[in-house]
Design a protein around this motif. Structure first.
Motif, short mmCIF file in Angstrom:
data_model
loop_
_atom_site.label_atom_id
_atom_site.label_comp_id
_atom_site.label_asym_id
_atom_site.label_seq_id
_atom_site.Cartn_x
_atom_site.Cartn_y
_atom_site.Cartn_z
N ARG A 83 32.99 29.92 96.42
CA ARG A 83 33.05 31.35 96.14
C ARG A 83 33.96 32.03 97.16
O ARG A 83 33.97 31.66 98.32
CB ARG A 83 31.63 31.95 96.23
CG ARG A 83 31.57 33.44 96.01
CD ARG A 83 30.14 33.97 95.98
NE ARG A 83 30.14 35.38 95.65
CZ ARG A 83 29.90 36.36 96.51
NH1 ARG A 83 29.62 36.09 97.77
NH2 ARG A 83 29.94 37.63 96.12
N MET A 84 34.73 33.00 96.69
CA MET A 84 35.49 33.84 97.63
C MET A 84 35.00 35.27 97.46
O MET A 84 34.56 35.66 96.37
CB MET A 84 36.98 33.74 97.35
CG MET A 84 37.42 34.14 95.96
SD MET A 84 39.17 33.81 95.75
CE MET A 84 39.71 35.34 95.06
N SER A 85 35.05 36.04 98.54
CA SER A 85 34.52 37.40 98.44
C SER A 85 35.14 38.32 99.47
O SER A 85 35.67 37.88 100.49
CB SER A 85 33.00 37.37 98.63
OG SER A 85 32.69 36.87 99.92
N SER A 86 35.08 39.62 99.17
CA SER A 86 35.44 40.70 100.10
C SER A 86 34.34 41.75 99.96
O SER A 86 34.44 42.64 99.11
CB SER A 86 36.79 41.32 99.73
OG SER A 86 37.82 40.35 99.76
N PRO A 87 33.28 41.63 100.76
CA PRO A 87 32.12 42.53 100.59
C PRO A 87 32.49 44.01 100.61
O PRO A 87 31.93 44.80 99.85
CB PRO A 87 31.22 42.16 101.77
CG PRO A 87 31.60 40.74 102.10
CD PRO A 87 33.07 40.62 101.81
N ALA A 88 33.46 44.39 101.45
CA ALA A 88 33.84 45.81 101.55
C ALA A 88 34.41 46.32 100.23
O ALA A 88 34.31 47.51 99.91
CB ALA A 88 34.86 46.00 102.66
N LEU A 89 35.00 45.42 99.44
CA LEU A 89 35.59 45.81 98.15
C LEU A 89 34.64 45.52 96.98
O LEU A 89 35.02 45.68 95.82
CB LEU A 89 36.91 45.04 97.92
CG LEU A 89 38.01 45.25 98.94
CD1 LEU A 89 39.15 44.26 98.71
CD2 LEU A 89 38.54 46.68 98.86
N LYS A 90 33.42 45.06 97.31
CA LYS A 90 32.47 44.60 96.27
C LYS A 90 33.19 43.63 95.33
O LYS A 90 33.12 43.75 94.10
CB LYS A 90 31.91 45.77 95.47
CG LYS A 90 30.99 46.66 96.28
CD LYS A 90 30.33 47.69 95.37
CE LYS A 90 29.56 48.73 96.15
NZ LYS A 90 29.41 49.97 95.43
N ALA A 91 33.91 42.68 95.95
CA ALA A 91 34.74 41.74 95.18
C ALA A 91 34.24 40.32 95.39
O ALA A 91 33.83 39.94 96.49
CB ALA A 91 36.20 41.86 95.61
N GLY A 92 34.29 39.55 94.31
CA GLY A 92 33.90 38.15 94.41
C GLY A 92 34.42 37.36 93.22
O GLY A 92 34.70 37.92 92.16
N ALA A 93 34.59 36.05 93.42
CA ALA A 93 34.99 35.15 92.33
C ALA A 93 34.56 33.74 92.69
O ALA A 93 34.41 33.40 93.86
CB ALA A 93 36.51 35.19 92.11
#
Length: 488
Positions: A83-93
């Protein structure tokens, strides 16, 4: 001598799928925990690293699996989640894992958004634990106790039921659909088999894992991070143009990953998905008959919809409990949405009625269908505690029912929602995600040639990072948006 029955086409298909799965998950006996895969000792390397990455680039990572003594693993089969994510952007894949079956794996991430991206690779189960889980799953039908309630006037009695029953007593046999899937109950004294009205279940205190195998299942050993030492990746825009895609429609093949989440919204990558507002949703639902057939992850839809579409109201069908048939109506717009739980096996401590049994193939056979009819199907969570043949048989029965429906009504929209991931440390032998993942792969394979729309809830819930059997409303809302894009 009774004549030898030739196996049916369905039986042959089940055997073929089982053979493939058994080859994919071979036995991996181990002498000591030290010879199993270790997250700490395994190594990850970014292939062709760059200083700057652009949005849309692919980032490849090589994983070399090692055991607790630091030796290279000679075989694959580890159950990994990327999984990759950017919590600040509420982003994940989710990432895509390719197993080379020699102890090395390729982990591929598509960098869908710009910003600081953190990467994760969880060793959910080493291959040795995977093989133990697979063997344990297929060993017994008795991990769940079913209790059937029989009613005759004022008297009632409970007896044991199940998908198989080892008993010399008289049994009631209940057969479902054209494929005659069977469920059994011990026949109560002085009551007919037809007196069965309700069912409840509980977990049986039983395990098919050895003491040594169980030592692998400590909480601290499930879902261990393998990319602790990797720094965040910086992704820039680089003026890359977006590839245009066509409108989302049924029959499309879904890649993995099939989308990503950004600012909490699900963005599909293989088709053009429109974010629908209340007006568009109202227009889309006008004149629609929608049948939700499945488990409580679909019941979440029928609870969510009235929050968005205020004109949809629940209609009381005089049933009780949370597993009753739920019906939403908007008489003015001629919209009807109903949820009905799927048939056996259905696992819950609650007591539920079986008088209107929601066996999915038969439910589909009852619908005439037309261009304003849509069916959403999901099943899997309740099948996890049972040998895989139960799930495969049901999936084939559902597939055949969908094919029959398309013969009489090719315009009917059919949507499959795959099962989602759930809590990582809960009842791994009975309900763990490894069982769900095998079902997910199997279902995708059985349904691959059908003209259906797929909502890949597995991929979605990894992207959102929701380890909950009932994902939060933000996920449910985005699943429904995807559904509406398919049917409108």
């Amino acid at each position: 001598m009774s004549p030898v029955k030739t196996p049916t086409e369905t039986e042959l298909r089940i055997r073929k799928i089982l053979k493939t799965l058994n080859q994919m998950i071979p036995p991996r006996p181990f002498t000591h925990v030290n010879s199993t895969t270790s997250a700490t000792h395994s190594t990850v390397t970014i292939l062709n690293p760059r200083d700057t990455y652009c949005r849309g680039d692919q980032l490849d990572i090589l994983l070399e699996a090692r055991d607790h003594l630091g030796h290279r693993k000679e075989y694959g089969g580890d159950f990994l989640r990327a999984r990759m994510s950017s919590p600040a952007l509420k982003a994940g894949a989710s990432g895509k894992v390719t197993d080379f079956n020699n102890g090395t794996y390729l982990v591929s991430f598509t960098l869908f958004w710009e910003g600081q991206v953190s990467l994760s690779l969880l060793l959910i189960h080493p291959s040795e634990r995977v093989s133990a889980l697979w063997r344990a799953r297929n060993q017994g039908y008795d991990k769940i106790i079913f209790k059937g309630k029989f009613v005759n006037g004022t008297s009632q009695v409970f007896t044991e039921c199940g998908l198989t029953l080892n008993s010399s007593s008289e049994l009631c046999t209940y057969l479902y659909g054209r494929d005659q899937e069977a469920f059994y109950c011990m026949k109560p004294h002085h009551m007919p088999c037809e007196a069965l009205t309700h069912m409840t279940t509980m977990n049986r205190e039983i395990s098919y894992l050895s003491v040594k195998e169980k030592s692998l299942f400590h909480k601290s050993k499930v879902g261990v991070e393998m990319m602790k030492n990797l720094k965040n990746i910086g992704v820039s825009h680089c003026n890359k143009s977006e590839k245009s895609t066509e409108k989302c429609q049924t029959g499309m093949k879904i890649p993995v990953p099939g989308g990503y989440t950004l600012q909490g919204r699900w963005m599909t990558t293989f088709c053009d998905q429109i974010q629908l507002d209340t007006n568009k949703i109202n227009g889309c639902l006008k004149g629609k008959l929608i049948y939700l057939l499945g488990d409580s992850t679909l019941r979440q839809w029928i609870y969510y919809l009235p929050k968005v579409v205020k004109t949809l109201k629940f209609f009381d069908l005089h049933e009780t409990g949370i597993f009753k048939k739920h019906l939403l109506l908007d008489a003015e717009r001629h919209t009807q949405i109903q949820w009905k739980k799927h048939g056996y096996p259905f696992v819950t401590y609650s007591i539920y009625s079986v008088t209107d049994e929601g066996y999915i193939p038969r439910e589909i056979d009852r619908l005439s269908g037309d261009k304003n009819t849509a069916i959403v199907i999901t099943f899997g969570q309740h099948f996890r505690p049972f040998p895989i043949d139960v799930f495969i048989r049901r999936a084939i029965s559902v597939q055949k029912a969908i094919e029959r429906l398309f013969l009489r009504s090719p315009d009917t929209k059919v949507i499959i929602k795959t099962e989602n991931i759930r809590e990582m440390h809960l009842e791994t032998e009975r309900f763990g995600d490894f069982h769900g993942y095998i079902q997910y792969l199997t279902l995708n394979d059985i349904f691959k040639d059908l003209n259906v729309g797929v909502i890949d809830a597995w991929d979605m819930t990894i992207a959102y990072g929701t380890n909950n059997v009932h994902p939060p409303d933000v996920v449910i809302g985005n699943q429904i948006n995807m559904f509406l894009n398919y049917i409108c």
